[in-house]
Design a protein around this motif. Structure first.
Motif, PDB file in Angstrom:
ATOM      1  N   UNK A   2      -1.834   6.066 -11.089  1.00  0.00           N
ATOM      2  CA  UNK A   2      -1.687   6.858  -9.674  1.00  0.00           C
ATOM      3  C   UNK A   2      -0.675   6.325  -8.912  1.00  0.00           C
ATOM      4  N   UNK A   3       0.288   6.827  -8.616  1.00  0.00           N
ATOM      5  CA  UNK A   3       1.713   6.097  -8.152  1.00  0.00           C
ATOM      6  C   UNK A   3       1.506   5.511  -6.731  1.00  0.00           C
ATOM      7  N   UNK A   4       0.600   5.819  -5.853  1.00  0.00           N
ATOM      8  CA  UNK A   4       0.280   4.841  -4.768  1.00  0.00           C
ATOM      9  C   UNK A   4      -0.049   3.460  -5.001  1.00  0.00           C
ATOM     10  N   UNK A   5      -1.048   3.523  -6.075  1.00  0.00           N
ATOM     11  CA  UNK A   5      -1.694   2.390  -6.412  1.00  0.00           C
ATOM     12  C   UNK A   5      -0.742   1.571  -7.256  1.00  0.00           C
ATOM     13  N   UNK A   6      -0.069   2.205  -8.288  1.00  0.00           N
ATOM     14  CA  UNK A   6       1.053   1.517  -9.094  1.00  0.00           C
ATOM     15  C   UNK A   6       1.927   0.780  -8.362  1.00  0.00           C
ATOM     16  N   UNK A   7       2.464   1.542  -7.220  1.00  0.00           N
ATOM     17  CA  UNK A   7       3.406   0.924  -6.377  1.00  0.00           C
ATOM     18  C   UNK A   7       2.808  -0.408  -5.551  1.00  0.00           C
ATOM     19  N   UNK A   8       1.519  -0.073  -5.422  1.00  0.00           N
ATOM     20  CA  UNK A   8       0.817  -1.422  -4.602  1.00  0.00           C
ATOM     21  C   UNK A   8       0.800  -2.656  -5.677  1.00  0.00           C
ATOM     22  N   UNK A   9       0.266  -2.300  -6.904  1.00  0.00           N
ATOM     23  CA  UNK A   9       0.314  -3.377  -7.920  1.00  0.00           C
ATOM     24  C   UNK A   9       1.689  -3.886  -8.168  1.00  0.00           C
ATOM     25  N   UNK A  10       2.857  -3.196  -8.220  1.00  0.00           N
ATOM     26  CA  UNK A  10       3.976  -3.737  -8.298  1.00  0.00           C
ATOM     27  C   UNK A  10       4.662  -4.463  -7.564  1.00  0.00           C
ATOM     28  N   UNK A  11       4.490  -3.903  -6.245  1.00  0.00           N
ATOM     29  CA  UNK A  11       5.249  -4.477  -5.014  1.00  0.00           C
ATOM     30  C   UNK A  11       4.316  -5.512  -4.044  1.00  0.00           C
ATOM     31  N   UNK A  12       2.979  -5.269  -3.866  1.00  0.00           N
ATOM     32  CA  UNK A  12       2.226  -6.055  -3.029  1.00  0.00           C
ATOM     33  C   UNK A  12       1.520  -7.338  -3.819  1.00  0.00           C
ATOM     34  N   UNK A  13       0.836  -6.966  -5.124  1.00  0.00           N
ATOM     35  CA  UNK A  13       0.413  -8.050  -5.805  1.00  0.00           C
ATOM     36  C   UNK A  13       1.416  -8.676  -6.657  1.00  0.00           C
ATOM     37  N   UNK A  35       2.268  -7.707  -9.506  1.00  0.00           N
ATOM     38  CA  UNK A  35       1.876  -7.537 -11.259  1.00  0.00           C
ATOM     39  C   UNK A  35       2.365  -6.028 -11.730  1.00  0.00           C
ATOM     40  N   UNK A  36       3.003  -6.166 -12.728  1.00  0.00           N
ATOM     41  CA  UNK A  36       3.407  -4.671 -13.233  1.00  0.00           C
ATOM     42  C   UNK A  36       2.116  -3.939 -13.313  1.00  0.00           C
ATOM     43  N   UNK A  37       2.145  -2.663 -12.820  1.00  0.00           N
ATOM     44  CA  UNK A  37       0.844  -1.888 -13.114  1.00  0.00           C
ATOM     45  C   UNK A  37       0.296  -1.771 -14.400  1.00  0.00           C
ATOM     46  N   UNK A  38       1.157  -1.535 -15.398  1.00  0.00           N
ATOM     47  CA  UNK A  38       0.844  -1.396 -16.888  1.00  0.00           C
ATOM     48  C   UNK A  38       0.182  -2.722 -17.175  1.00  0.00           C
ATOM     49  N   UNK A  39       0.344  -3.793 -16.739  1.00  0.00           N
ATOM     50  CA  UNK A  39      -0.452  -5.121 -16.994  1.00  0.00           C
ATOM     51  C   UNK A  39      -1.674  -5.475 -15.944  1.00  0.00           C
ATOM     52  N   UNK A  40      -1.519  -4.777 -15.131  1.00  0.00           N
ATOM     53  CA  UNK A  40      -2.895  -4.984 -13.851  1.00  0.00           C
ATOM     54  C   UNK A  40      -3.975  -4.723 -14.540  1.00  0.00           C
ATOM     55  N   UNK A  41      -4.932  -5.663 -14.616  1.00  0.00           N
ATOM     56  CA  UNK A  41      -6.255  -5.248 -15.500  1.00  0.00           C
ATOM     57  C   UNK A  41      -7.292  -5.002 -14.292  1.00  0.00           C
ATOM     58  N   UNK A  42      -8.192  -4.283 -14.865  1.00  0.00           N
ATOM     59  CA  UNK A  42      -9.692  -3.993 -14.043  1.00  0.00           C
ATOM     60  C   UNK A  42     -10.519  -5.231 -14.115  1.00  0.00           C
ATOM     61  N   UNK A  43     -11.001  -5.704 -13.187  1.00  0.00           N
ATOM     62  CA  UNK A  43     -12.018  -6.726 -13.199  1.00  0.00           C
ATOM     63  C   UNK A  43     -13.418  -6.553 -13.675  1.00  0.00           C
ATOM     64  N   UNK A  44     -13.860  -5.266 -13.788  1.00  0.00           N
ATOM     65  CA  UNK A  44     -15.324  -4.928 -14.090  1.00  0.00           C
ATOM     66  C   UNK A  44     -15.657  -5.082 -15.618  1.00  0.00           C
ATOM     67  N   UNK A  45     -14.789  -5.560 -16.294  1.00  0.00           N
ATOM     68  CA  UNK A  45     -15.032  -5.788 -17.671  1.00  0.00           C
ATOM     69  C   UNK A  45     -14.101  -7.012 -18.267  1.00  0.00           C
TER      70      UNK A  45
END
Length: 280
Positions: free
Chosen positions: A146-157, A159-169
């Motif tokens: 999702x572009x808006x989330x990917x942009x947030x991960x890349x630029x705010x957090x 972390x490259x969006x493709x390396x940003x992991x889900x914390x539920x597992x």
């Protein structure tokens, strides 16, 4: 003696039917070669709900369910934890951050959200070689696609969006968490940075584990998203973490699998009541 596999959940009374369903599917696919210790972190649960969940132990003699009230610890840090919360989040999302210091008897553990079902034996995930890293986890496809989330991960957090992991597992290296004093670093980050767009605990974990993680294949944390090219032979776990839940709505992707796997659960009728209470 059989090897023990510790599996942590965080839950309140409202999520008991989902926790019970997740455990039902865990038991359904569990190997007889291991003992599974499920530890439910909470801030107070009704006794009737605890008893209902404990009845699942009768379905598998290798399963033990424990409830641990961590209110005292959470209250100690409540002002810091609540400072960055927004919308529907509660401090419960941070419970997983305190597992390493609360449970020093374990050097490695699984953490699972309750809104998922297992399609294979959790011991396979536990036995993953985490290569001495802090965590093994799965890329969050909701973020990376999702572009808006990917942009947030890349630029705010950061972390490259493709390396940003889900914390539920998560497969957590609790020993290394303690050695690296991640709890203190987390609390310091919490007071310094306001991550409030995707999921706060997830953002902080991604920063803390930026260069200290193993990314696993999507099959261990498959979300109800269209994913061209996904190899369904690798499907191990379905995680209904998006806004559309099969216990709320019909026609949710993989909803049929949720109802198929939850059939026979002591909580099946609870799920039906929840579904019937929600208007499309």
């Amino acid at each position: 003696m059989k090897k023990e596999i510790p599996i942590f959940f965080a839950c309140d009374d409202n999520y008991i039917p989902l926790l019970g369903t997740a455990l039902h599917t865990l038991i359904k696919h569990a190997s007889k070669d291991y003992n599974y210790t499920v530890i439910v972190l909470n801030a107070g649960l009704k006794q009737i709900n605890k008893r209902r969940v404990k009845t699942l132990e009768k379905k598998n003699k290798n399963l033990k369910v424990k409830f641990v009230n961590i209110s005292d610890l959470i209250n100690k840090h409540y002002s810091e934890l609540a400072l960055r919360l927004r919308d529907y989040y509660s401090v419960a999302i941070y419970y997983r951050m305190f597992i390493p210091t609360l449970f020093k008897e374990y050097d490695k553990a699984i953490y699972l959200d309750a809104d998922l079902i297992l399609l294979d034996d959790i011991s396979e995930l536990y036995n993953t070689d985490i290569e001495g890293k802090l965590v093994a986890a799965i890329n969050d496809k909701l973020v990376s696609t999702v572009p808006v989330f990917a942009n947030y991960a890349n630029n705010a957090v950061g972390i490259d969006a493709n390396e940003y992991f889900n914390s539920g597992v998560l497969v957590m290296n609790l020993k290394k968490f303690r050695e690296d004093d991640i709890e203190t670093k987390f609390l310091n980050l919490l007071e310094t940075y306001n991550f409030d767009t995707i999921c706060p605990d997830q953002d902080y974990l991604n920063v803390l584990c930026r260069n200290d993680k193993v990314l696993l294949h999507t099959g261990w944390n498959k979300m109800p998203l269209e994913e061209p090219g996904f190899d369904y032979t690798t499907l191990k776990l379905l995680h209904y973490n998006s806004f559309e839940k099969p216990w709320h709505y019909d026609h949710v992707r993989y909803g049929d699998k949720f109802w198929e796997e939850s059939a026979g659960s002591p909580f099946y009728e609870d799920l039906l009541k929840i579904r019937n209470s929600v208007d499309e």
